[in-house]
Design an enzyme around this catalytic site. Structure first.
Site, PDB file in Angstrom:
ATOM      1  N   ARG A  77       0.912  -1.311   0.257  1.00 57.66           N
ATOM      2  CA  ARG A  77       0.018  -0.092   0.190  1.00 57.66           C
ATOM      3  C   ARG A  77       0.565   1.623   0.241  1.00 57.66           C
ATOM      4  O   ARG A  77       2.095   1.273   1.227  1.00 57.66           O
ATOM      5  CB  ARG A  77      -0.650  -0.158   1.697  1.00 57.66           C
ATOM      6  CG  ARG A  77      -2.066   1.837   1.910  1.00 57.66           C
ATOM      7  CD  ARG A  77      -2.792   1.464   2.792  1.00 57.66           C
ATOM      8  NE  ARG A  77      -3.364   3.006   2.944  1.00 57.66           N
ATOM      9  CZ  ARG A  77      -3.549   3.252   4.232  1.00 57.66           C
ATOM     10  NH1 ARG A  77      -2.595   2.556   4.796  1.00 57.66           N
ATOM     11  NH2 ARG A  77      -3.659   5.043   3.691  1.00 57.66           N
ATOM     12  N   HIS A 121      -3.234  10.844   1.093  1.00 54.70           N
ATOM     13  CA  HIS A 121      -2.980  10.521   2.596  1.00 54.70           C
ATOM     14  C   HIS A 121      -2.076  11.818   2.898  1.00 54.70           C
ATOM     15  O   HIS A 121      -0.783  11.566   2.953  1.00 54.70           O
ATOM     16  CB  HIS A 121      -1.619   9.535   1.869  1.00 54.70           C
ATOM     17  CG  HIS A 121      -1.620   9.030   4.061  1.00 54.70           C
ATOM     18  ND1 HIS A 121      -1.620   7.500   3.897  1.00 54.70           N
ATOM     19  CD2 HIS A 121      -0.712   9.433   4.797  1.00 54.70           C
ATOM     20  CE1 HIS A 121      -1.485   7.222   5.437  1.00 54.70           C
ATOM     21  NE2 HIS A 121      -0.855   8.623   5.845  1.00 54.70           N
ATOM     22  N   GLU A 166      -7.136   7.983   6.780  1.00 53.94           N
ATOM     23  CA  GLU A 166      -7.224   8.713   7.758  1.00 53.94           C
ATOM     24  C   GLU A 166      -8.128  10.079   7.871  1.00 53.94           C
ATOM     25  O   GLU A 166      -7.408  10.996   8.057  1.00 53.94           O
ATOM     26  CB  GLU A 166      -6.212   8.837   8.922  1.00 53.94           C
ATOM     27  CG  GLU A 166      -5.577   7.296   9.309  1.00 53.94           C
ATOM     28  CD  GLU A 166      -4.654   7.313  10.009  1.00 53.94           C
ATOM     29  OE1 GLU A 166      -4.147   8.309  10.627  1.00 53.94           O
ATOM     30  OE2 GLU A 166      -3.329   6.386  10.606  1.00 53.94           O
ATOM     31  N   ASN A 294      -6.811   1.930   9.966  1.00 48.88           N
ATOM     32  CA  ASN A 294      -5.735   1.874  11.128  1.00 48.88           C
ATOM     33  C   ASN A 294      -5.638   1.533  12.588  1.00 48.88           C
ATOM     34  O   ASN A 294      -6.724   2.533  13.177  1.00 48.88           O
ATOM     35  CB  ASN A 294      -5.366   3.665  10.455  1.00 48.88           C
ATOM     36  CG  ASN A 294      -4.976   3.254   8.798  1.00 48.88           C
ATOM     37  OD1 ASN A 294      -5.215   2.198   8.320  1.00 48.88           O
ATOM     38  ND2 ASN A 294      -4.466   4.389   8.768  1.00 48.88           N
ATOM     39  N   TYR A 296      -3.754   1.617  16.127  1.00 48.21           N
ATOM     40  CA  TYR A 296      -2.390   2.000  16.641  1.00 48.21           C
ATOM     41  C   TYR A 296      -2.181   1.696  18.329  1.00 48.21           C
ATOM     42  O   TYR A 296      -1.636   1.081  18.970  1.00 48.21           O
ATOM     43  CB  TYR A 296      -1.812   3.431  16.433  1.00 48.21           C
ATOM     44  CG  TYR A 296      -0.929   2.844  15.376  1.00 48.21           C
ATOM     45  CD1 TYR A 296      -0.328   2.841  14.737  1.00 48.21           C
ATOM     46  CD2 TYR A 296      -2.295   3.288  13.930  1.00 48.21           C
ATOM     47  CE1 TYR A 296       0.704   3.175  13.594  1.00 48.21           C
ATOM     48  CE2 TYR A 296      -2.027   3.938  13.171  1.00 48.21           C
ATOM     49  CZ  TYR A 296      -0.686   2.836  12.361  1.00 48.21           C
ATOM     50  OH  TYR A 296       0.096   3.849  11.291  1.00 48.21           O
ATOM     51  N   GLU A 353      -2.972  -0.509   8.183  1.00 41.98           N
ATOM     52  CA  GLU A 353      -1.873   0.365   9.124  1.00 41.98           C
ATOM     53  C   GLU A 353      -1.727  -0.904  10.827  1.00 41.98           C
ATOM     54  O   GLU A 353      -3.037  -0.040  10.775  1.00 41.98           O
ATOM     55  CB  GLU A 353      -1.727   1.661   9.319  1.00 41.98           C
ATOM     56  CG  GLU A 353      -1.449   2.328   8.308  1.00 41.98           C
ATOM     57  CD  GLU A 353      -1.840   4.091   8.062  1.00 41.98           C
ATOM     58  OE1 GLU A 353      -1.795   4.240   9.096  1.00 41.98           O
ATOM     59  OE2 GLU A 353      -1.605   4.512   7.519  1.00 41.98           O
TER      60      GLU A 353
HETATM   61  C1  GCO Z   1      -2.058   7.730   8.729  1.00 42.59           C
HETATM   62  C2  GCO Z   1      -0.718   7.887   9.634  1.00 42.59           C
HETATM   63  C3  GCO Z   1       0.667   6.865   9.172  1.00 42.59           C
HETATM   64  C4  GCO Z   1       1.867   7.268  10.384  1.00 42.59           C
HETATM   65  C5  GCO Z   1       1.307   6.362  11.405  1.00 42.59           C
HETATM   66  C6  GCO Z   1       1.797   6.469  12.726  1.00 42.59           C
HETATM   67  O1  GCO Z   1      -2.173   8.233   9.221  1.00 42.59           O
HETATM   68  O2  GCO Z   1      -1.726   6.467   8.018  1.00 42.59           O
HETATM   69  O3  GCO Z   1      -0.725   8.240  10.621  1.00 42.59           O
HETATM   70  O4  GCO Z   1       0.873   8.063   8.478  1.00 42.59           O
HETATM   71  O5  GCO Z   1       2.968   7.323  10.021  1.00 42.59           O
HETATM   72  O6  GCO Z   1      -0.048   6.432  11.498  1.00 42.59           O
HETATM   73  O7  GCO Z   1       1.419   7.733  13.408  1.00 42.59           O
END
Ligand code: GCO
Length: 447
Positions: A77, A121, A166, A294, A296, A353
């Site tokens: 990706r 992005h 995002e 995504n 985290y 992600e």
């Molecule tokens: C996104 C994320 C990435 C970041 C990762 C760590 O929006 O896809 O922000 O670009 O690098 O989430 O913060």
């Protein structure tokens, strides 16, 4: 030892984004994006870092594809930098920019790696920002034209597409919290941007059906999991409100064709009005082929009058955090996936992600990032539970292939499974790279 065995049809991969890895900011006819301008403005990014050179992937993409091949991924990706292919945001395509992505795509295909393209992005052409950026509905039109051009250029060979990455970050983090480009602090601006991003998503999906009828398209919201601090009603409600900002606000319109009324009112109470035009929600709720996710971090939410927009304070689960300071909450990943499945039904999900920030350096050609391997093990164990519970998971893409420009944190925060020396651009696969490679070869791992 327990063996965690994944189904054979899961697609494995890795993810990156243009501004974070490409560099070559002033080459090949590219013009500035909002991130170039933001990063070059003192005070916005740690140590004054910017993406002028980043990982130099623009020149080293062949080397990077070789690492992907060695890793054994099914899918890669990456994102297209809009200001590289349409430097002013609207108008003529820049042939050199288009050629760069064509070369990258060909290189992937020749190595049997399926490309997944993210259209947005966050590197909005600065020329569009000067006309109001995402606060203006004209940017929706510009995005649609850009998306169509990319579907026409690459849709014959690229079958996996993501419209917006995002949207919460691109709206609230960027326009209300002021932490990302363009760095505004207006709730009204953020609400407008969030809606325009979703309309832009829907318009692109509609065009995609005509231009790439055999392809699949989705978007990639980000979410943390907020568990109520106690089972008191007030904490349960606080956690729901806190989740609603990232979850319902960005998913209800897409999957149900409505915005969550409670949040519309809460924004209004804080002076920000949602402006929906006729037809917007029909565009936004076009059926999509998959949801990207995504994930985290997460935590506990406790009711606290007057705390933030939502009368909720966030309390970490315990003291385990990654180097960027984000609490680790692997179980939250499982809970979130279950919850999404229950709320939005059987739409297939790609984990677009998931990964961890640990800032290990290379020593004698090796990077011992044991903590990252642990993080991946915990989250993949959660993912496995979700799959076993019937959540339709299509694939998992680790963030990130390379250490890269971590937005407002600059190069200080490393998310890669490959270490990058940002002076020489030398790449060193970390222990996590070899661990992930083993998983991809076997389809299982042991804990
Ligand atoms: C996104 C994320 C990435 C970041 C990762 C760590 O929006 O896809 O922000 O670009 O690098 O989430 O913060």
């Amino acid at each position: 030892m327990t063996t965690i065995q994944f189904p054979n049809d899961i697609k494995w991969g890795a993810a990156t984004a243009s501004y974070q890895i490409e560099g070559a900011a002033n080459e090949g006819g590219r013009k500035p994006s909002i991130w170039d301008v933001f990063a070059h403005t003192p005070g916005n990014v740690r140590r004054g870092d910017h993406g002028d050179e980043a990982c130099d992937s623009y020149h080293r993409y062949k080397e990077d594809v070789q690492y992907l091949k060695e890793l054994g991924v099914d899918m890669y990706r990456f994102s297209i930098a809009w200001p590289r292919v349409i430097p002013n945001g609207t108008g003529e395509l820049n042939p050199e920019g288009v050629q760069y992505y064509r070369n990258l795509i060909n290189e992937l295909l020749e190595n049997d790696i399926e490309p997944m393209i993210t259209l947005y992005h966050w590197d909005l052409p600065q020329a569009l920002q000067e006309k109001g950026g995402w606060e203006s509905r004209q940017t929706i039109d510009a995005f649609e034209a850009y998306a169509k051009a990319m579907f026409e250029e690459f849709g014959d060979v690229v079958k996996n597409w993501i419209t917006i990455n995002e949207p919460w970050c691109a709206s609230f983090l960027s326009n209300y919290l002021g932490i990302h480009a363009p760095g505004k602090t207006s709730l009204q601006a953020a609400v407008d941007v969030s809606h325009h991003l979703l309309v832009a998503h829907g318009r692109a999906v509609k065009d995609f059906r005509d231009i790439v009828p055999d392809g699949e398209i989705g978007y990639a919201p980000n979410m943390g999991w907020m568990e109520p601090f106690t089972d008191k009603e007030e904490d349960i409600e606080a956690s729901k409100r806190a989740m609603m900002w990232q979850k319902e606000w960005f998913m209800d319109p897409v999957f149900k064709g409505t915005y969550p009324e409670q949040l519309v009112q809460l924004f209004e109470k804080n002076g920000a009005v949602l402006k929906v035009e006729e037809g917007d929600l029909e565009f936004i709720s076009q059926p999509i082929d998959f949801m990207g996710m995504n994930y985290y971090t997460g935590g506990l939410a406790r009711h606290k009058e007057g705390e933030g927009l939502f009368d909720a304070e966030e309390i970490p689960l315990d003291n385990r955090r990654t180097d960027i300071g984000w609490p680790i909450y692997a179980d939250g990943f499982y809970r979130l996936l279950r919850d999404l499945h229950q709320t939005y039904g059987d739409v297939p999900i790609y984990i677009t992600e998931n990964g961890a920030c640990y800032n290990h350096e290379a020593k004698d050609g090796r990077v011992e990032d044991t903590e990252r391997v642990d993080y991946l093990k915990q989250h993949l164990a959660s993912l496995h539970r979700a799959i076993e519970s019937g959540v339709p998971i299509k694939g998992y893409l680790v963030w990130s292939l390379l250490d890269n420009f971590e937005w407002a944190f600059g190069y200080e925060m490393r998310f890669g499974i490959i270490h990058v020396n940002f002076r020489t651009f030398e790449r060193t696969p970390k222990d996590s790279f070899y661990w992930y490679k083993q998983l991809l070869t076997n389809g299982w791992f042991e804990v």
